[in-house]
Design an enzyme around this catalytic site. Structure first.
Site, mmCIF file in Angstrom:
data_model
loop_
_atom_site.group_PDB
_atom_site.id
_atom_site.type_symbol
_atom_site.label_atom_id
_atom_site.label_comp_id
_atom_site.label_asym_id
_atom_site.label_seq_id
_atom_site.Cartn_x
_atom_site.Cartn_y
_atom_site.Cartn_z
ATOM 1 N N VAL A 156 0.874 -1.192 0.000
ATOM 2 C CA VAL A 156 0.000 0.000 0.000
ATOM 3 C C VAL A 156 0.900 1.227 0.000
ATOM 4 O O VAL A 156 1.773 1.336 0.859
ATOM 5 C CB VAL A 156 -0.832 0.105 1.316
ATOM 6 C CG1 VAL A 156 -1.876 1.208 1.214
ATOM 7 C CG2 VAL A 156 -1.465 -1.199 1.717
ATOM 8 N N HIS A 157 0.731 2.105 -0.956
ATOM 9 C CA HIS A 157 1.508 3.350 -0.888
ATOM 10 C C HIS A 157 0.829 4.538 -1.564
ATOM 11 O O HIS A 157 1.332 5.656 -1.504
ATOM 12 C CB HIS A 157 2.901 3.155 -1.497
ATOM 13 C CG HIS A 157 2.879 2.988 -2.977
ATOM 14 N ND1 HIS A 157 2.722 1.764 -3.573
ATOM 15 C CD2 HIS A 157 2.962 3.881 -3.989
ATOM 16 C CE1 HIS A 157 2.718 1.913 -4.895
ATOM 17 N NE2 HIS A 157 2.853 3.195 -5.167
ATOM 18 N N ARG A 158 -0.314 4.304 -2.216
ATOM 19 C CA ARG A 158 -0.976 5.394 -2.940
ATOM 20 C C ARG A 158 -1.429 6.485 -1.987
ATOM 21 O O ARG A 158 -1.966 6.190 -0.911
ATOM 22 C CB ARG A 158 -2.226 4.880 -3.652
ATOM 23 C CG ARG A 158 -1.934 3.977 -4.779
ATOM 24 C CD ARG A 158 -1.583 4.759 -6.002
ATOM 25 N NE ARG A 158 -0.966 3.840 -6.932
ATOM 26 C CZ ARG A 158 -0.195 4.197 -7.935
ATOM 27 N NH1 ARG A 158 0.066 5.456 -8.143
ATOM 28 N NH2 ARG A 158 0.321 3.305 -8.736
ATOM 29 N N ASP A 180 -2.295 -1.585 -3.893
ATOM 30 C CA ASP A 180 -2.825 -0.437 -4.636
ATOM 31 C C ASP A 180 -1.805 0.008 -5.688
ATOM 32 O O ASP A 180 -1.944 1.053 -6.315
ATOM 33 C CB ASP A 180 -3.210 0.725 -3.707
ATOM 34 C CG ASP A 180 -2.049 1.227 -2.855
ATOM 35 O OD1 ASP A 180 -0.895 0.807 -3.081
ATOM 36 O OD2 ASP A 180 -2.300 2.064 -1.964
#
Ligand code: UD1
Ligand code: UDP
Length: 368
Positions: free
Chosen positions: A209-211, A286
């Site tokens: 997850v990094h968005r 994501d």
């Protein structure tokens, strides 16, 4: 920074993790064929986000390292623009190649066109139709500035045409599929990551997850982490530094540790990542690139977004969009199993980089 004696025909501008992975097959293909240089903006700089990729993918050291680092979009893109312009003014290449959709991609393309230098965009025409997603803005702008549009899929070609771009679109395939085919076998040498982490094949979930949409919202990030904490399988989570910072800010680290089911580890190199992707029961992400790799490996992918630029993977039944909705995530973890279908040509045949190199060579002949 140094301005060198010899003018290269082509300059590749990179700066962030996915740029490096896309650059690797392009460099293998162009080496010895055309004079080129590499400019690194410094958008990513931690060892695990940067140098590790240059080592594992055997990439040449950048000719220029601009050291821009982190900051707001305006600051980061603006600093890159100023520093890239200085390099391009000195080097005067015939063509600048940018890759993907990062701020580095936007700054590289903008700096070049303002100096009347042609731009080639690798991964042109990719759209998720989310105008407030930074990457979508970058893609649209870069496509409309580019002289050569290297589209990965048929859908990307159609997207460009629907925006009125008619010329110099080349359906070449996806360079990430090239990378995958080149490095998948080499990645087997990194299999000991499984033992190091004490993992058994198909007995864990892999999470990235990094968005901005997920990390900048406490609610979305908590929902995701709570949903995965309740999974029947352990969750391996190589966390982007941005996500670590957000989890600290929102006091989520202790909550995850208490739940005991999610193992946060440092970001992985590409080869270790391929091993963990291939052996995962399911992948939750994501990321754009990880959705495609899940498809290449036929591992069910649960995408933590409302939309995706890689709808092909959803249509083929290997990817499901669940947003940051706790119950949809939990349901998919248990019930989403992928499909029987697999179209090995959606992302080309592994020859995208060679096609791009050959188009670049034709372009340069025309320029002379
Ligand atoms: C960028 C790309 C995104 C891509 C991602 C890949 C843009 C707009 N976004 O997002 O498309 O999916 O890279 O990983 O370009 N940080 C560090 N160390 C680093 C790099 C970043 O600590 O080496 C931290 C900093 O606090 C920084 C934050 O991560 O502010 C975000 O980094 P940034 O490069 O701005 O965007 P990404 O989220 O990485
Ligand atoms: N990746 C990696 N290590 C990690 C997470 C991702 O090597 O810890 C790789 C992943 O396999 C894919 C690429 O990074 O090839 C995707 O980049 P990222 O998710 O950072 O950006 P996006 O594709 O969303 O732009």
């Amino acid at each position: 920074m140094r301005i060198s004696e010899m003018t290269p025909d082509v300059i590749y501008i990179v700066g962030a993790r996915p740029n490096f992975i896309k650059l690797a097959p392009l460099i293998k293909s162009i080496k010895g064929e055309v004079d080129f240089k590499i400019v690194h903006t410094g958008q990513h700089y931690d060892y695990e986000m940067n140098e590790l990729f240059f080592r594992e993918l055997d990439l040449p050291d950048p000719d220029y390292h601009l050291g821009v680092g982190s900051g707001s979009h305006g600051y980061q893109t603006g600093e890159m623009l100023i520093r890239i312009e200085r390099v391009l003014e000195g080097e005067r290449p015939k063509l600048v190649i940018v890759l993907g959709d990062t701020n580095t991609t936007l700054a590289g393309a903008l700096a070049a066109v303002k100096l009347k230098i042609d731009v080639g965009h690798v991964e042109a025409g990719v759209r998720s139709r989310e105008r407030f997603m930074p990457e979508e803005i970058n893609r649209v702008l870069v496509d409309h500035m580019s002289s050569l549009l290297f589209a990965p899929t048929q859908r990307a070609v159609a997207n460009l045409q629907s925006e009125g771009i008619r010329e110099n679109i080349f359906l070449v395939g996806d360079v990430m599929f090239d990378s995958f085919l080149i490095y998948h076998d080499i990645a087997k040498r990194y299999y000991n990551i499984m033992e190091e982490l004490g993992l058994k094949p198909k007995d864990y979930l892999l999470l990235t997850v990094h968005r901005a949409e997920n990390t900048d919202s406490k609610e979305r990030l908590s929902n995701i982490l709570e949903a995965v904490s309740g999974s029947p399988w352990e969750v391996i989570f190589p966390a982007h530094p941005r996500t670590i910072a957000a989890m600290k800010r929102f006091s989520l680290i202790e909550r995850i540790e208490r739940a005991g089911n999610v193992r946060i580890i440092k970001p992985l190199g590409y080869l270790e990542m391929l091993v963990l992707e291939e052996n995962a029961k399911k992948i939750l992400t994501d990321s754009g690139g990880v959705q495609k790799e899940a498809y290449f490996l036929r591992v069910p992918c649960i995408t933590l977004r409302e939309r995706t630029e890689w709808m092909e993977t959803v249509e083929e039944g290997w990817n499901v969009l669940v947003g940051a909705d706790k119950s949809r995530i939990s349901d998919a973890i248990v019930n989403f199993d992928g499909s029987e279908r697999y179209n090995q040509y959606i992302f080309g045949n592994g020859g995208a980089s060679d096609r791009i190199t050959s188009i670049i060579k034709d372009f340069l002949r025309f320029k002379d």
